[in-house]
Design an enzyme around this catalytic site. Structure first.
Site, short mmCIF file in Angstrom:
data_model
loop_
_atom_site.label_atom_id
_atom_site.label_comp_id
_atom_site.label_asym_id
_atom_site.label_seq_id
_atom_site.Cartn_x
_atom_site.Cartn_y
_atom_site.Cartn_z
N ILE A 59 0.83 -1.20 0.00
CA ILE A 59 0.00 0.00 0.00
C ILE A 59 0.86 1.25 0.00
O ILE A 59 1.83 1.36 0.78
CB ILE A 59 -0.93 0.00 1.23
CG1 ILE A 59 -1.93 -1.16 1.12
CG2 ILE A 59 -1.66 1.32 1.38
CD1 ILE A 59 -2.62 -1.48 2.41
N HIS A 61 0.77 4.70 1.16
CA HIS A 61 -0.01 5.50 2.11
C HIS A 61 0.00 6.97 1.71
O HIS A 61 0.99 7.49 1.17
CB HIS A 61 0.56 5.34 3.52
CG HIS A 61 0.46 3.94 4.05
ND1 HIS A 61 -0.72 3.42 4.51
CD2 HIS A 61 1.39 2.96 4.17
CE1 HIS A 61 -0.51 2.17 4.92
NE2 HIS A 61 0.77 1.87 4.71
N ARG A 323 8.25 -6.74 10.54
CA ARG A 323 8.57 -5.33 10.37
C ARG A 323 9.62 -4.89 11.40
O ARG A 323 9.68 -5.42 12.51
CB ARG A 323 7.30 -4.48 10.51
CG ARG A 323 6.18 -4.92 9.60
CD ARG A 323 5.04 -3.93 9.57
NE ARG A 323 4.24 -3.90 10.77
CZ ARG A 323 3.23 -4.73 11.03
NH1 ARG A 323 2.95 -5.69 10.18
NH2 ARG A 323 2.52 -4.62 12.13
N SER A 354 6.07 3.12 1.08
CA SER A 354 5.65 4.40 0.48
C SER A 354 6.80 5.39 0.42
O SER A 354 6.88 6.23 -0.48
CB SER A 354 4.50 5.01 1.30
OG SER A 354 3.47 4.08 1.50
N CYS A 412 1.40 -21.68 -16.25
CA CYS A 412 0.58 -21.46 -15.06
C CYS A 412 -0.83 -21.10 -15.51
O CYS A 412 -1.06 -20.00 -16.01
CB CYS A 412 1.17 -20.36 -14.18
SG CYS A 412 0.13 -19.86 -12.80
N CYS A 414 -3.59 -20.75 -13.68
CA CYS A 414 -4.32 -19.83 -12.80
C CYS A 414 -4.06 -18.38 -13.17
O CYS A 414 -4.96 -17.55 -13.19
CB CYS A 414 -3.94 -20.07 -11.35
SG CYS A 414 -4.33 -21.72 -10.73
#
Length: 975
Positions: A59, A61, A323, A354, A412, A414
């Site tokens: 993500i 941020h 983390r 980020s 692959c 999928c």
């Protein structure tokens, strides 16, 4: 530029040593390449991003959360602004999807207003407070308890590994060198620079060092600086969902952040999945990446507050990231005042991803200033984006396959990854040193089957392209071997095959684009037992032009690797092996066009032969279906009046089972282990535990024993076996392999290769492990035989209604689905015990498809308006097929079903139920024993019955007088 493995080839001195190839180290290396500096990146692992970067939320941020004035606030906002430009230059996936921080009442609304002001103080644009109703307009799956939300228009998502990979690849192209398996053990001052000692004793001298060592950055820093750092590793656990759930959320949705972090969130990924997590638990071990049962449960429970529909259903894997949480609760960036030339990128917890581009740029400029380096002329900031088969349109696919036939071989299924993409990475700028490098760079093995289908094929391709024997291939990290042995000539055989697997001969029509453009009467997708039978039946029913396509190079489906006997007793009245049964069915295909090695990428409705939407008016069914095909000989779009989906099934993978623990090598589905042994001549391990008593698992217990493996036992969650009795006797009892019912695996152990599993007793009533009963069992291989799931992605994309009970299509007695002209059969419809029965079902589907095609050709195919009577499973029945029966049906209909439990002395009943509850018996049959592992069948007719509200199939206890005269069920044989 150079890439090394270990210290071999690494020079004695460089201007800059970057320790760590996570996203921060890779971004910094890319920015250092802008300067006239000799840079070496040292990575302890056998791939980039082996730490927090790999197990990351992905993500970007907005920057509303960090305390104003902190390094986090500065770099978060600056990095977020850089991401679009970096994505454009480096060609990595970046989706500007916005984010929401949701609140649940007045107190949260006050807190959200505080976040809004904090974000504005940090320079974040596009923030606003919206109501709960406005939030649900944006994300309808949000909880009705959400009362308010902070809308963050600058929120985005990316693939953290891809960001790191693209950055480092660009750096290497611009002259940076990289060494893998190069763990730094010591940093020391040496004159104006530093000595960097690796664990193998190699000493490298550098004028400056960038410390981007993740959770170990405090250790390196503290070797030189009196300003000590302390990092606490914080474990975050995640559940990743199948991409069939991607429509649930388009934005990243947070709850109110706390001191522990940003809390459990729900977010899409750039690959179309959905995930929930992470947890936040401090731990002492910096290398511990095991998930926990409590942690995974807490993640789902936390996500339910945002998304009431959150559950473990649809989960394809779970994982843990660690983390680096520093004591100062802020990033530590730049030179310590007592160690000039050492540049820390430390304590990089969220929002580290980020911030990475901004941190990399800033630190690189600081290093250049310290060393007096000028910008390098000719720096190339751009990197061409990777071409992906799954993102190509029809024209692009055709051009790609024409240029390189490997684009037409889908490895692959999928994620629609082609062989060309795999080969590209094997010969790419950054070396492939483990199987997981292929996974992260191509997305192969990252889909819903999680490598169950494609792992054996990837092993073969890697051997062919690199000369690496399968027993030398590792999953991730030293010691994570994939197989214990292979046949001596494995590499030679793989290399002799050339750049694509050898396929059965293909019809000349494939090369004739004009012929392919003419509509087929029937196209059958899938060349297993049901598919071959359907194709032959369609031809026999009068279809003039029938096409059978299958993704594998030879027909037969799963039967190709089933070298045991037990096939054919019902269909051919003799016992055959899987390949022999397949050969019998294939011999019946005269007059059918067969295209093996062909993948169907999509099915959509097309216009009629005259270009209209359908025949006979606005309510008519579309006359044709268009199928997008690809194979090494080219990409094609073909049209069909009728389509039969016989796409088979896939095994339930490890990630879907919710088992906690480590994620080492040595965990295989039974089918994958079977393919390795029977098709490739590889042995997956030395000592195995089998979870689940499905037929393939039972057969593999025998097969692995015959090949010299020790099978410790078969463990079954249920209180009864899942496989046929015949297989239990022949595969377990005859080899003294124990079967332990009401037991399951609750944890796996081993950071590289599997070392042991924890097995617990299960409460038969709740089917949950009983705490305190865990026993640790040593093994290096875990084989999963935990059920099959109909493979129905094509059906779902075509709009076919699916049944929650079977996982296959909802069909009537003609095996017609909810989409006119599409039929389904075999394991794609519901999982069968016997290939013989799947083939018989193919006979029905093929004949029905031919009849539909004839109606289309005559201009008579339209929505018929015939009422269809629902068929329901009653007491004691788990599922039933078909789910519908046409009210005008005058023939005999076979209702196939599975008992929902083990029972003795029962009666199977089929009844017609009127709207007022009145019942009319249709048929019944007594059985001394009923088990879910064996399908049952009742034939019924509604010709003489008033149209009922529904039909019902049930299993009830036999009356006492019938028990005395009960009849044992007929022997069904085994597979």
């Amino acid at each position: 530029m150079a890439c090394f493995v270990g210290s071999a080839g690494v020079r004695d001195s460089y201007d800059v040593a970057v320790v760590g190839a996570g996203v921060a180290g890779c971004c910094c290396a890319r920015e250092l390449a802008r300067y006239d500096l000799d840079v070496l990146v040292l990575e302890a692992g056998d791939d980039i991003a082996c730490g927090a970067t790999r197990a990351n939320s992905g993500i970007i941020h907005g920057g509303y959360d960090p305390e104003p004035g902190t390094a986090k606030a500065h770099y978060n906002v600056a990095g977020s602004k850089l991401f679009p430009r970096w994505a454009d230059e480096l060609g990595f996936a970046y989706i500007h999807n916005e984010s929401l921080v949701v609140g649940f009442g007045d107190e949260d609304e006050v807190a959200l207003a505080g976040l809004l002001e904090r974000g504005r103080a940090n320079g974040v644009e596009g923030l606003s407070i919206i109501s709960g109703d406005e939030a649900r307009e944006l994300e309808p799956a949000l909880s009705p308890e959400v009362t308010c939300a902070l809308r963050v228009s600058t929120g985005a998502i990316c693939d953290p590994y891809e960001v790191a990979f693209a950055s480092l690849e660009n750096a290497v192209k611009n002259g940076v060198s990289v060494a893998f398996d190069a763990r730094v053990s010591k940093l020391a001052r040496e004159g104006e620079g530093f000595s960097v000692t690796l664990v193998d004793g190699k000493v490298i001298r550098a004028r400056a060092v960038v410390n981007a060592a993740g959770v170990r950055s405090d250790e390196l820093h503290n070797q030189l600086s009196a300003r000590k750092l302390h990092i606490t590793p914080v474990r975050g656990e995640y559940n990743l969902y199948d991409n069939s759930l991607e429509t649930h959320f388009s934005r990243t949705v947070f709850q109110m952040p706390t001191a522990a972090g940003k809390g459990v969130l729900v977010s899409p990924t750039v690959h179309g999945n959905l995930f929930v997590g992470p947890s936040a638990v401090a731990q002492d071990d910096k290398d511990a990446l095991a998930t926990t049962a409590d942690g995974l449960a807490a993640v789902v429970a936390g996500a339910k507050r945002t998304w009431p529909g959150a559950s473990t259903r649809g989960v394809i894997t779970n994982f843990t990231g660690v983390r680096a949480k520093g004591d100062t609760h802020d990033f530590v960036i730049g030179e310590p005042d007592d160690v000039p030339g050492l540049f820390d990128i430390a304590c990089l917890e969220s929002p580290g991803l980020s911030s990475a581009p901004a941190i990399g740029s800033d630190v690189a400029s600081q290093v250049a200033a310290r060393l007096g380096a000028d910008e390098r002329a000719g720096f190339e900031p751009r990197r061409a984006p990777r071409r992906r088969l799954r993102h190509m349109d029809a024209e692009q696919r055709e051009q790609a396959v024409a240029a390189d036939p490997a684009w037409g071989h889908v490895v692959c299924r999928c994620n629609e990854v082609s062989e060309a993409e795999v080969v590209r990475e094997l010969h790419g700028t950054l070396p492939v040193l483990c199987l997981d490098a292929i996974k992260w760079r191509t997305a192969a093995t990252m889909g819903r089957c999680h490598g169950g289908f494609c792992t054996p094929e990837l092993v073969r391709i890697i051997a062919r392209e690199t000369g690496l024997r399968p027993s030398e291939l590792e999953k991730r990290g030293r010691g994570s071997w994939m197989v214990s042995r292979e046949r001596p000539d494995y590499v030679e055989l793989a290399q002799a095959e050339g750049n694509a697997p050898q396929v059965d001969s293909v019809s000349d029509e494939y090369a004739d684009a004009d012929a392919a453009a003419e509509p087929y009467d029937v196209v059958v997708v899938g060349g297993g037992a049901a598919g071959m039978a359907a194709a032959a039946a369609a031809r026999d029913a009068g279809a003039a032009r029938v096409l059978l396509v299958d993704r594998e190079p030879t027909l037969g489906g799963i039967m190709r690797q089933c070298v045991h006997n037990g096939f054919g007793l019902k269909r051919f009245s003799e016992e055959l092996s899987g390949p022999e049964f397949a050969a019998r069915e294939a011999a019946r295909l005269d007059g059918v066009e067969v295209w093996p090695g062909t993948s169907v990428l999509g099915i959509e409705r097309a216009g009629g032969a005259d270009g209209a939407d359908g025949v006979g008016g606005a309510d008519a069914a579309p006359a044709l279906h268009a199928l997008e095909l690809v194979r090494p000989e080219g990409a094609r779009r073909v049209f069909a009046r009728a389509v039969v989906l016989a796409t088979g099934s896939r095994e339930r993978g490890f990630g879907a089972l919710g088992i906690a623990g480590d994620r080492p090598s040595g965990i295989y589905t039974a089918g994958s282990a079977q393919a390795l042994i029977n098709l490739q001549g590889c042995l997956p391990g030395k000592r195995a535990v089998i979870l689940g008593s499905g037929d393939i698992g039972l057969i593999m217990a025998r097969r692995m024993t015959l090949e010299g493996m020790e099978v410790e036992g078969v463990y079954e969650l249920l209180a009864h076996p899942s496989g046929l009795r015949r297989n239990i006797v022949q595969c377990l009892d005859d080899f003294q392999i124990p079967l332990r019912l009401s037991h399951t695996v609750v944890a796996t152990h081993g950071r590289t290769r599997l070392e042991s599993v924890d097995i617990a007793e299960v409460d038969p009533a709740t089917r949950r492990p009983i705490p305190g009963t865990e026993v640790n069992v040593e093994c290096d291989t875990l084989v999963l035989s935990c059920g099959l799931i109909p493979e129905n992605e094509l059906a779902r994309e075509a709009g076919v209604e699916l049944c929650g009970g079977t996982g296959g299509a909802v069909v009537d007695e003609l095996l017609a689905t909810s989409v006119p002209g599409i039929f389904a059969c075999g394991n794609a419809l519901h999982v069968h015990d016997l290939a013989d029965l799947a083939a018989s079902e193919g006979d029905v589907a093929g004949a029905s498809a031919a009849a539909w095609a004839a109606a289309v050709a005559a201009g008579e195919a339209r929505a018929d308006g015939v009422h269809r009577i629902p068929v329901r499973q009653g007491e004691g029945v788990g599922s039933v097929v078909p789910q519908l029966v046409r009210a005008d049906e005058r023939g005999v209909v076979a209702l196939t079903f599975r008992p929902g439990r083990v029972a003795q002395n029962v009666v199977f009943e089929a009844v017609a139920v009127a709207a007022d509850g009145t019942e009319v018996p249709l048929n019944s049959r007594r059985a001394r024993v009923a088990v879910p592992a064996e399908m049952e069948r009742l034939e019924v007719s509604i010709a003489d019955v008033a149209v009922p509200d529904h039909l019902e199939v049930r299993m009830v206890e036999a009356p006492v007088r019938e028990v005395a005269a009960g009849v044992a069920p007929a022997s069904k044989g085994g597979e």
